[in-house]
Enzyme design. Structure first.
Site, mmCIF file in Angstrom:
data_model
loop_
_atom_site.group_PDB
_atom_site.id
_atom_site.type_symbol
_atom_site.label_atom_id
_atom_site.label_comp_id
_atom_site.label_asym_id
_atom_site.label_seq_id
_atom_site.Cartn_x
_atom_site.Cartn_y
_atom_site.Cartn_z
ATOM 1 C CB CYS A 122 21.774 39.607 2.698
ATOM 2 S SG CYS A 122 21.078 39.678 0.869
ATOM 3 C CD GLU A 140 27.350 38.116 -2.917
ATOM 4 O OE1 GLU A 140 26.948 38.997 -2.015
ATOM 5 O OE2 GLU A 140 27.326 38.304 -4.229
ATOM 6 C CB ALA A 146 30.583 33.200 12.027
ATOM 7 C CB THR A 147 29.294 30.177 8.097
ATOM 8 O OG1 THR A 147 28.545 29.840 8.986
ATOM 9 C CG2 THR A 147 29.414 28.672 7.471
ATOM 10 N N GLY A 148 31.253 32.323 6.617
ATOM 11 C CA GLY A 148 32.205 32.808 5.736
ATOM 12 C C GLY A 148 33.851 32.971 5.890
ATOM 13 N N GLY A 167 25.863 33.460 3.155
ATOM 14 C CA GLY A 167 25.473 33.231 4.787
ATOM 15 C C GLY A 167 26.122 34.199 5.649
#
Ligand code: NAD
Length: 479
Positions: free
Chosen positions: A283, A249, A230-232, A227
């Site tokens: 991606c 990823e 920011a979430t990573g 994803g």
């Protein structure tokens, strides 16, 4: 309205709360998806934990046979699952093979292909040292319970990339699909879970809070995340606190460099699909195109012809090559980036204005006369807009490709393969393709460098990354 359930320990779960999933081409509500509670997430992890020892205790070939059965159900349910992907994610149904639009049917075909390939990979015991005195073996063991958190762009294929290697290696899984594409994902996971022992694959659904409950659970032994950066970053912080390994990823901003000796017509189709596959919501898609000044106008003309020939519409209709943008926030982001480019004086060669209507339709857009530093170049647009930048000197193009802090994919296009190889070897990306882009393969490791993440998926390397090594060191009796 139809309800879609999570599967925990092989059984559907009933929840108190539900949310709608909608069709991005029409705005139509498609069904109700469970909003998992914190307690339901904990129960899913508990089920995965209880099922894991027995699953890990099966022989490698037994697990391989189960995975082959999963591949079979992809084949048997291909039309059903592809239709859900198109209705919920937006990509056209398309087809598989040369000349076909790589849409939902291609996504299900990829699920089957990756699953079969993974079923056939084994990780035998590796004797890393042996002499008269000792023998040292590396064994690959599962972690335990894997948390998988998936995005909305290739909702089934990316989930498969996470969960199939995990279970192949003897882990059990709890997966949370994206809140934007829950129905297609949950339907796939229900069908897969049906041919596996209960508890091997368990699901939860909802937004970021549900994902956070999942990754924070103390029984999670490994996190697979695909994803945004920011979430990573948030998940990496949780993983650091709990000392849990992760595969990250994350986003990219892939550069493609068209060298001066390229043939504009020969490269155009590859560049077009490299940029606009799945409406650019991929991606590893071309997100910045650097073209030598001698070819710039010819390449832009070829691309414009292809863009104008690509029928956009509801992906269920025959002949459609491009669907809607999957969700409103993404659509707004694309619109803002193009508006900003226009305000900076860039040329909008085609597209550039949203299409009115109930769906999230944004036309394929080519932008020229734009420089490094503009947000459309420096940020990941993740949509149907391609900035094309003119360069004079190949060294400067390499520098431009490498100046961004992410590095997922990249590509180099040219007729002299030795020269293209030389350039490719200097680009900072997890994969650099030559005369193709985004051409992932189930046996070839895939992952990002820099802030595009860490760890790889696919093939032997990918399978190893979902296991931990345990050494058995044997002292030999002295002769
Ligand atoms: P996202 O980060 O918004 O969401 C991904 C998932 O994380 C969703 O399931 C979401 O609900 C969940 N989530 C959100 N907050 C969370 C939290 N605090 N804890 C746990 N889970 C949480 O990403 P997206 O918009 O769905 O996907 C688009 C991005 O993904 C793009 O940047 C794209 O480049 C990247 N991507 C990378 C790859 C790759 O292989 N590197 C593949 C596909 C997409």
């Amino acid at each position: 309205m139809e309800r879609f359930y999570n599967i925990v320990n092989g059984r559907p779960v009933d929840s108190a709360e539900y949310f709608h999933s909608a069709n991005p081409a029409t705005g139509e509500k498609l069904g109700l998806v469970q909003q998992s509670t914190e307690e339901e997430v904990a129960l899913a992890v508990e089920a995965a934990k209880a099922a894991q020892p027995a699953w890990a205790a099966r022989t490698d070939s037994e697990r391989g046979e189960f995975i082959q059965r999963v591949a079979d159900v992809f084949q048997q349910n291909s039309a059903y699952l592809a239709e859900w992907v198109t209705r919920e994610q937006g990509k056209p149904l398309g087809g598989v093979g040369p000349g076909q639009v790589p849409g939902s049917l291609f996504e299900i075909w990829a699920c089957e292909t990756w699953t079969r390939a993974t079923a056939e990979i084994a990780l035998p015991v590796d004797v890393v040292f042996e002499d008269a005195n000792r023998r040292d073996e590396v064994h690959r063991k599962p972690y335990g319970v894997v948390a998988a958190v998936a995005p909305w762009n290739w909702p089934l294929m990316i989930a498969v990339w996470q969960i199939i290697p995990a279970i192949r290696a003897g882990n059990t899984v709890v997966i949370k699909p994206s809140e934007y594409t829950s129905i297609a994902s949950l339907e796939m996971l229900r069908i897969i879970a049906d041919v596996l022992p209960p508890g091997v694959i368990n699901t939860v659904s909802g937004g970021g809070a549900v994902g956070a409950w999942l990754v924070e659970n103390r029984d999670i032994a490994k996190i697979m995340f695909t994803g945004s950066n920011a979430t990573g970053s948030r998940i990496a912080a949780v993983a650091a606190r709990n000392i849990v390994p992760t595969t990250m990823e994350l986003g990219g901003n892939d550069a493609a460099i068209v060298l001066p000796d390229a043939d504009p017509r020969a490269v155009a189709t590859g560049v077009f699909w490299g940029a606009f596959l799945n409406m650019g919501q991929t991606c590893a898609a071309i997100k910045r195109l650097y073209v030598h000044e001698a070819l710039h106008d010819a390449v832009v003309d070829e691309l414009k012809t292809l863009v104008e020939g690509a029928l956009m519409g509801n992906g269920m209709a025959p002949g459609v090559m491009m669907g809607p943008v999957q969700n409103r926030p993404q659509y707004e982001k694309i619109k803002a980036l193009v508006d900003d480019a226009r305000a900076r004086g860039a040329t909008i060669v085609c597209g550039g204005n949203p299409i009115e209507g109930p769906g999230n339709f944004y036309p394929l857009t080519l932008v020229t006369d734009i420089e490094d530093g503009a947000p459309l170049v420096d940020e990941e647009q993740f949509g149907p807009v391609l900035p094309v930048l003119r360069y004079r000197d190949v060294e400067a193009a390499i520098e431009s490709a490498n100046r961004i802090d992410v590095g997922l994919g990249a590509s180099v296009w040219g007729s002299d393969l030795a020269r293209a190889y030389e350039v490719a070897n200097r680009i900072e990306a997890g994969t650099v393709w030559i005369n193709q882009h985004g051409a992932v393969h189930p046996m070839v490791p895939f992952g990002g460098v820099k802030r595009s993440g860490w760890g790889v998926e696919f093939g032997v390397e990918g399978l190893k990354s979902i296991t931990q090594s345990r050494v058995i060191s044997i002292g030999k009796p002295s002769a």
